[in-house]
Design a protein around this motif. Sequence first.
Motif, PDB file in Angstrom:
ATOM      1  N   ALA A  61       0.832  -1.208   0.000  1.00  0.00           N
ATOM      2  CA  ALA A  61       0.000   0.000   0.000  1.00  0.00           C
ATOM      3  C   ALA A  61       0.864   1.256   0.000  1.00  0.00           C
ATOM      4  O   ALA A  61       0.553   2.237  -0.690  1.00  0.00           O
ATOM      5  N   ALA A  62       1.947   1.244   0.765  1.00  0.00           N
ATOM      6  CA  ALA A  62       2.839   2.407   0.808  1.00  0.00           C
ATOM      7  C   ALA A  62       3.461   2.653  -0.565  1.00  0.00           C
ATOM      8  O   ALA A  62       3.605   3.804  -1.002  1.00  0.00           O
ATOM      9  N   HIS A  63       3.818   1.590  -1.256  1.00  0.00           N
ATOM     10  CA  HIS A  63       4.400   1.743  -2.593  1.00  0.00           C
ATOM     11  C   HIS A  63       3.385   2.331  -3.558  1.00  0.00           C
ATOM     12  O   HIS A  63       3.706   3.244  -4.349  1.00  0.00           O
ATOM     13  N   SER A  64       2.149   1.844  -3.518  1.00  0.00           N
ATOM     14  CA  SER A  64       1.114   2.383  -4.413  1.00  0.00           C
ATOM     15  C   SER A  64       0.817   3.840  -4.100  1.00  0.00           C
ATOM     16  O   SER A  64       0.604   4.657  -5.007  1.00  0.00           O
ATOM     17  N   CYS A  65       0.805   4.164  -2.821  1.00  0.00           N
ATOM     18  CA  CYS A  65       0.565   5.560  -2.422  1.00  0.00           C
ATOM     19  C   CYS A  65       1.682   6.451  -2.943  1.00  0.00           C
ATOM     20  O   CYS A  65       1.432   7.551  -3.450  1.00  0.00           O
ATOM     21  N   MET A  66       2.910   5.989  -2.821  1.00  0.00           N
ATOM     22  CA  MET A  66       4.043   6.767  -3.311  1.00  0.00           C
ATOM     23  C   MET A  66       3.974   6.952  -4.831  1.00  0.00           C
ATOM     24  O   MET A  66       4.234   8.046  -5.347  1.00  0.00           O
ATOM     25  N   ILE A  67       3.613   5.891  -5.552  1.00  0.00           N
ATOM     26  CA  ILE A  67       3.504   5.983  -7.005  1.00  0.00           C
ATOM     27  C   ILE A  67       2.427   6.991  -7.403  1.00  0.00           C
ATOM     28  O   ILE A  67       2.605   7.779  -8.351  1.00  0.00           O
ATOM     29  N   LEU A  68       1.316   6.989  -6.673  1.00  0.00           N
ATOM     30  CA  LEU A  68       0.237   7.934  -6.975  1.00  0.00           C
ATOM     31  C   LEU A  68       0.701   9.377  -6.747  1.00  0.00           C
ATOM     32  O   LEU A  68       0.437  10.268  -7.562  1.00  0.00           O
ATOM     33  N   LEU A  69       1.405   9.614  -5.650  1.00  0.00           N
ATOM     34  CA  LEU A  69       1.901  10.960  -5.367  1.00  0.00           C
ATOM     35  C   LEU A  69       2.958  11.379  -6.387  1.00  0.00           C
ATOM     36  O   LEU A  69       3.019  12.549  -6.798  1.00  0.00           O
TER      37      LEU A  69
END
Length: 1250
Positions: free
Chosen positions: A513-521
Amino acid sequence: MSSQAALVLNDRKMFMEKAYNSAICFKMLRDISSSELPYLQFVIKRIRNMAQKSPNLVMETIHDYFTDNPQISSRHKFRLFQVLENVIKASDCLEEPWRRNFMQLALDNMTKTTELEDTYQDAASNVLVAICRHSWQPVAQHLETELLTGIFPHRSLFYMMGVLSSHEELLNKEDRAHWEELLAQIIVKSVKFLNMEQWCKELLEALTKPSQTQQDHLPEKAFLFTYYGLILQAAENSATVRMHLQALLETSHQWPKQREGIALTVGLAATHHLDDVWAVLDQFGRSQPVKWTLQSPIPKGQSLEDLKWKWASSTIFLAYGQMAARAKTHILPWVDNILSRMIFYFRYSSWDETLKQSFLSAITMLVGAISRSEGAHSYEFSQTSQLLECLMVLMEKESPGALCTTSRQQVIHIASKLCELRPPIDKDRKSRLLSTCFRSVFALPLMDTLERHTCLFLEPPNIQTLYSQTVEALDHMLQSFIMQSPTTSELQFLLLHLYPWLASEKVHKRQRAAHSCMILLRFLNHRCCLDPKEDFRPMGQLMGMLGILCQDPDRATQHSSQEGVGQLYQFLMHQQEAALQAELQTSKELSQSRADEASPWSTEDRRTTSSLPQKVVSPKDSIFQQDSSKAIKVKALTVVAGAGGGMAGIDLGILPGEIMRYLTVPELTNLIWTVIEGLGSTSPFHVQAAAKLLLTVIQEHGAKLETVANMGWAIHCRLCSVHIPEAKENVLHAITLLARDHIPELVAAFLDFSMPLDSHSLYLWKALGAEHSISRLVLAVLLAWLQERPLFTKASDGSPHPKEKTYLHSLAAVNTLYELQFMQEFKKAMQEAYLQLLLALLTQVHYVLELNLPKAKSLPGQQAQDAALPSPQSTSLEVLKSLLSTTGHWHDFAHLELQGAWEHFSSIGTYSQGVVLLARAMVHNHCRKIKAVLSQLLPSLQSQEEHDRKVAILILTEFLYSPALLEVLPSQAARTVLAKGLCDTSPEVRVSSLQALGNILFHPEKESLLRAQLPHFLEGFFQKSKPVVVGVMSTVSEVLHRLGMQGAGAQSLSIAINIHTFFDDEQDQIRAAAMALFGDLVTSMAGGKLSDLQTQVYQGMVPLLLHLKDQCPAVATQAKFAFYRCAALLHWQPQHILFCILAWERSLSARHFLWTCLMTRSQTEFSIHMAQALKYLYSCHHHMKTWAVLFIGYTICYFPQAVSQMLSNGDIDLPLHTFKDLKRDPEPSIQEFATRQLCFLQKMSARSQE
């Protein structure tokens, strides 16, 4: 001559070398007949190398070998064809003779039937394919001729056509264009064959002929399906097209490649015959075999006929998909119809992996066709929402513990494309889609576990690649959503679905989830798609989640979170810079428009006017025209980011704290709420990180936070989950810091969960009092709540009126004060607030009595627990008690405790008497706070609350007997205050004021009058009527009280002598009244000389001590109180321990302590005490007799020198006679005691005589 010889020699050498190579080649061609596959590969490689050097030699050798050995086996020829194919491919050019010879060789063998069947024919055909690389036209002409004869061609021709069509590298770009043109001509010319029954029959047989594996898509079949579809596409007769499609659909649907081929043919036909294809598919879907497969799943062990139709739905799916893909722009009006049919088959088919993959493939083709259509944005598709529901069902049915196919990424990709269509997907359905996708991807097991699931596969997929592609599809979907709706509300919507996974207990889930959040940002930063004028509302919550994860023990999660914070920082900076630029541009345009409107008197004026905005409107001025928080934020972010911009040079470790400096109050509030929510996690690191971040935020920004009361309540709810000492300490420290600026809100919030207080509530209250300055304010706020005392009336149903439930906060404040009194943090503040608390608590007790709260009903199983909970009445009284005992006023507490005065506070009728006794105790003990209390009483007498005035007048009435009164309030002023009380609206206040005006302070002449009445009262002691005697004694006590500190004077001795005789009266009430009067007399003598009365006091001590075990509780109570008052008069120390023993101890050690106090401080009265104790040995009361026995036993055991003194003084006769008489006592224990003591005294007497 020599040169000629050299040439001959060279020619000979070349001939020999050629002959040698030819022989080697010939030998290898011969040996491959019986060799194994590795040797064959070696030969092919070796001959390829030879062909590159001497192509003609190799080709000549191969040709000669075929010519010279016509009888070689088919297997041998098959291998020779493979060698020949590779040689032709390796050659740079192919001479015409060799092309012609080898082409004929291939044509002769490609239709030959051998034991190798199709494999042999394919090898020969591959030689022709290799020739096409050098010269394709002759081969194509032969193919065209064979195809257009009207006789259905041999399969090898279709094999060649398939290979040539599917392998782009065989022909260059120009040749490929010519080949496709030729193919199109062949197609058109082949349309006529659709009406030839035999040709069509053989075509269907070729299409349905089973292959060896049924899994590989053979080139000939692939081309046949394409060829058939293109012929139908070129046909003009609709009836013919329908007939052929129906016949094709009625063939077997058992094998995957067969279904794909049928669908391809249908799709190609739909390019020009869309209506006909739709009609045929619809009719086929309504056919009986298809209906039967939909209605009843085919069981195991099915027949061949069953298998033929089992996956008919799969063919239909693929056919609809191909239909959409081939029809291109013409498909848009048909999309809803196609989707409705596909959804129907989805819902009613018996599902397996085959149908699932067919469905996904078909939907992918359909969505792709829509996306490629330019007019798709103008259409509204009504079936997309239902299709999304089907996709979510598919995703939910995916195995949660395995990742073996691309189904997940296909579903995500399709859903992403569907959401781009009109109408937009509703929020509820999008929410479920996100939740389903996140759960299906993030909840997958670890990579090792996923790989173990595929270890038994013949061809296991690359799990790492498969997972990366799936996650990439998910990230792309999120990016697609934000591009469709580039608003902060949409971003917040997406993040809300990510937050539960960011807070997951599982490491790998948080990591993903942290990786996906970072990619979105990162995507947001790259695209800058959000409007800079729009507030970024999810900033605080996102910052809270990422700030916690920056301390995650997992390095990957930590890194992603830190990069996410960095991206968030950059995003915020870009947003603010864009907003600033937009505002500068607006200001510039506005100034320019104003300049243009001005009257241009001259060129110089115009030049001055046009330059004015540039001078006035500077970036600095523009910043200050913005909202101040935004302006500061832009400036600060620009400074911190540095000239380089981007992530370079930014310390990710300090970035969370750096960002928080520039968050607005609503953003900070969201951050706090996120962190508080994190405290409830079951993950230790999560709780610890949340507590640390909470402390950091409040340290820096606690003063400007809002909704602090709700935060305090939420922290209390989460505190029970915080088991790590360091984390709990951080949370409590945060509360302490928050209280510096928000005491009223926090106190109000904490009161809501302070009835009763649990251990976590106590921690929070301690945190509020950690700083002395705050603890004082906390008590002040509690006092304010304590004074909110609305009375309530019951409604018709018996429940309190809703508007009158404020009293609960008042009760909670009392409950809290009780606990705070025993906390070290509030000890000093309690002492400072003693006066306000005393009056407030006295009023509170009266208020609670007035409420007359009903007892809570409880279930049978809850009775024991409810019984342990104190009632509001008892709690209010306990707070008052503990206030006196914990703030250094234990003397006053002792007076009320020992005489049982607290019982007066339990009833509204006796409440006034309780207040009077408390005030009287303060006067008798010369309380140092009397003057301060008096200063508080005067405002209370003017209070609007009747409770306050009642308490004040009762205390003031008693304080009139204190010398300290006149230091605060002169006599005349006191009289004036009391005179005003006569006009009070409360009858109780008026009565108390009238009684106070009769005090001896205002009428000094009453002193002599009252003393003159005492002798007459003493005569009443000896009346025969018990009520009269008790009444007279009570009256004398009242007279002594009214005389105040002047006391009874000389008559005190006579009162003391007379009252002693009643200590052992048979009547309980008389004994109790006598002891009460004796105590009052002792108290009245506190300020005078004791020389005359000291003996009487000592003589009364033993009876009082022994009556502590009186059978009558009232007598025992008065004995305790009188004994304590005598000890206080005689200044016995330590008084506090003496009080505690009298009040609560019942053990033998307590009796020994009291005996020790008496005997060690009155040794001169030993004989009197002994004589008094001996007398009680004849008591009819067992407890008193036992107590007397213990008294005498202690005395004889621990004071032998005193017994010796009695012997020397001749006072031994009384004990001897007493013990002789007691030997005849009916109680055995007394007999034994008397015998032993008599023996001891006789021995002592004999020894003294010697």
